[in-house]
Design an enzyme around this catalytic site. Sequence first.
Site, mmCIF file in Angstrom:
data_model
loop_
_atom_site.group_PDB
_atom_site.id
_atom_site.type_symbol
_atom_site.label_atom_id
_atom_site.label_comp_id
_atom_site.label_asym_id
_atom_site.label_seq_id
_atom_site.Cartn_x
_atom_site.Cartn_y
_atom_site.Cartn_z
ATOM 1 N N LEU A 35 95.278 26.993 18.661
ATOM 2 C CA LEU A 35 95.563 25.841 17.802
ATOM 3 C C LEU A 35 94.470 24.789 18.017
ATOM 4 O O LEU A 35 94.079 24.517 19.162
ATOM 5 C CB LEU A 35 96.924 25.235 18.154
ATOM 6 C CG LEU A 35 97.310 24.072 17.245
ATOM 7 C CD1 LEU A 35 97.758 24.581 15.876
ATOM 8 C CD2 LEU A 35 98.407 23.228 17.857
ATOM 9 N N LYS B 203 100.034 25.637 12.740
ATOM 10 C CA LYS B 203 101.040 25.084 13.661
ATOM 11 C C LYS B 203 102.437 25.370 13.115
ATOM 12 O O LYS B 203 103.073 24.494 12.515
ATOM 13 C CB LYS B 203 100.789 23.588 13.877
ATOM 14 C CG LYS B 203 101.539 23.010 15.084
ATOM 15 C CD LYS B 203 100.992 21.645 15.422
ATOM 16 C CE LYS B 203 101.847 20.897 16.420
ATOM 17 N NZ LYS B 203 101.871 21.467 17.765
ATOM 18 N N GLU C 208 94.809 29.672 25.476
ATOM 19 C CA GLU C 208 95.295 28.295 25.631
ATOM 20 C C GLU C 208 96.584 28.310 26.446
ATOM 21 O O GLU C 208 97.052 29.379 26.861
ATOM 22 C CB GLU C 208 95.514 27.638 24.259
ATOM 23 C CG GLU C 208 96.477 28.385 23.372
ATOM 24 C CD GLU C 208 96.557 27.840 21.947
ATOM 25 O OE1 GLU C 208 96.284 26.654 21.724
ATOM 26 O OE2 GLU C 208 96.919 28.635 21.053
ATOM 27 N N TYR D 241 104.898 22.157 11.740
ATOM 28 C CA TYR D 241 105.376 20.924 12.369
ATOM 29 C C TYR D 241 104.218 20.152 12.983
ATOM 30 O O TYR D 241 103.115 20.680 13.134
ATOM 31 C CB TYR D 241 106.429 21.243 13.443
ATOM 32 C CG TYR D 241 105.893 21.813 14.736
ATOM 33 C CD1 TYR D 241 105.404 23.109 14.805
ATOM 34 C CD2 TYR D 241 105.849 21.044 15.905
ATOM 35 C CE1 TYR D 241 104.897 23.625 15.997
ATOM 36 C CE2 TYR D 241 105.354 21.555 17.099
ATOM 37 C CZ TYR D 241 104.885 22.843 17.140
ATOM 38 O OH TYR D 241 104.374 23.346 18.305
HETATM 39 N N1 PLP Z 1 97.975 24.595 21.599
HETATM 40 C C1 PLP Z 1 99.250 24.858 21.278
HETATM 41 C C2 PLP Z 1 99.701 26.272 21.178
HETATM 42 C C3 PLP Z 1 100.150 23.809 21.033
HETATM 43 O O1 PLP Z 1 101.431 24.089 20.713
HETATM 44 C C4 PLP Z 1 99.698 22.480 21.154
HETATM 45 C C5 PLP Z 1 100.609 21.357 20.901
HETATM 46 O O2 PLP Z 1 101.753 21.513 20.587
HETATM 47 C C6 PLP Z 1 98.356 22.249 21.506
HETATM 48 C C7 PLP Z 1 97.518 23.329 21.712
HETATM 49 C C8 PLP Z 1 97.826 20.841 21.650
HETATM 50 O O3 PLP Z 1 97.707 20.236 20.402
HETATM 51 P P1 PLP Z 1 97.785 18.642 20.250
HETATM 52 O O4 PLP Z 1 96.697 18.088 21.136
HETATM 53 O O5 PLP Z 1 97.507 18.416 18.818
HETATM 54 O O6 PLP Z 1 99.137 18.239 20.694
#
Ligand code: PLP
Length: 284
Positions: A204, A147, A179, A33
Amino acid sequence: MARIVYLNDGFVSEVEARISIFDRGFLFADSAYEVTAVLDGKLVCWAEHFSRLQRSLDALGIMLPLTEKELLNLHRELIKKNKLVQGIVYLQVSRGCADRNFIFSDSMKPTIVLFSQREELLDKKRLERELRVVTVPDKRWGRRDIKTTQLLYSSMVKTEAKNIGKDDAWLIQDGLVTEGTSNNIFIIDKEKKIITRDLSNLILAGVTRSTIITFMEQLGLELDERPFTLFEAQSASEAFITSATNFVTSVVEIDGKLVADGKPGPLTKLIRESYISYCFEYAV
Ligand code: PLP
């Protein structure tokens, strides 16, 4: 008012949208997603979201039956049909439907869903939130770089954090911070160096993370991408999280210990303002 959503081959009302009980997204969380922010009716960091989606789908072996342009047009049409000015577009691509079986074939027809959600992303109170977080062991699977919709552990620990009056959980593995449940973490040390976990299968690759990294130098800030400990985070002069929906948000307390004086820091504010300007300038 019922929203218009996109499902597989067309736009329908959200109350009519139906997915099979045999969809592997439902049975196995077999899906990827993206969540893309919308400001002034335009998509923020579209190209980066699309390329991460493609990376996730490649890793899962799911073939996207749409080109980048076609998917962009679907996003734009959805925004238009729902008169969305500010909020998000959620996109999910699952492997598709089949009788329940751990083994999947490589010729399945993916299920594609898009829906929008109104959110006051630029609300001052929201932007200036002061997050209080608790840490928990990182018990997620080992491919956090993909993701996927396999989000149950993150959802459970975030809910537990909320239930004790905190805002989020930070995940710790081998004594190092990975994270947040749905965001990347940055800390700023006493020498004003910006530290964030380096990319690997353990986190991620956030689109917001990579975007703010591109203008660190311009802001005169030095970046160090490396693992860091909870102690370093608690001893930092500032800490913040990044995500597509929360932009750049201050963290003022970690496991009951205040970060510096417990107030949002000036560099976090500077980075947030730069990021928001960037969003407006490059949204499509
Ligand atoms: N880390 C995780 C586990 C996430 O689920 C997300 C966003 O959903 C992020 C980091 C941040 O990613 P982004 O800046 O692309 O929203």
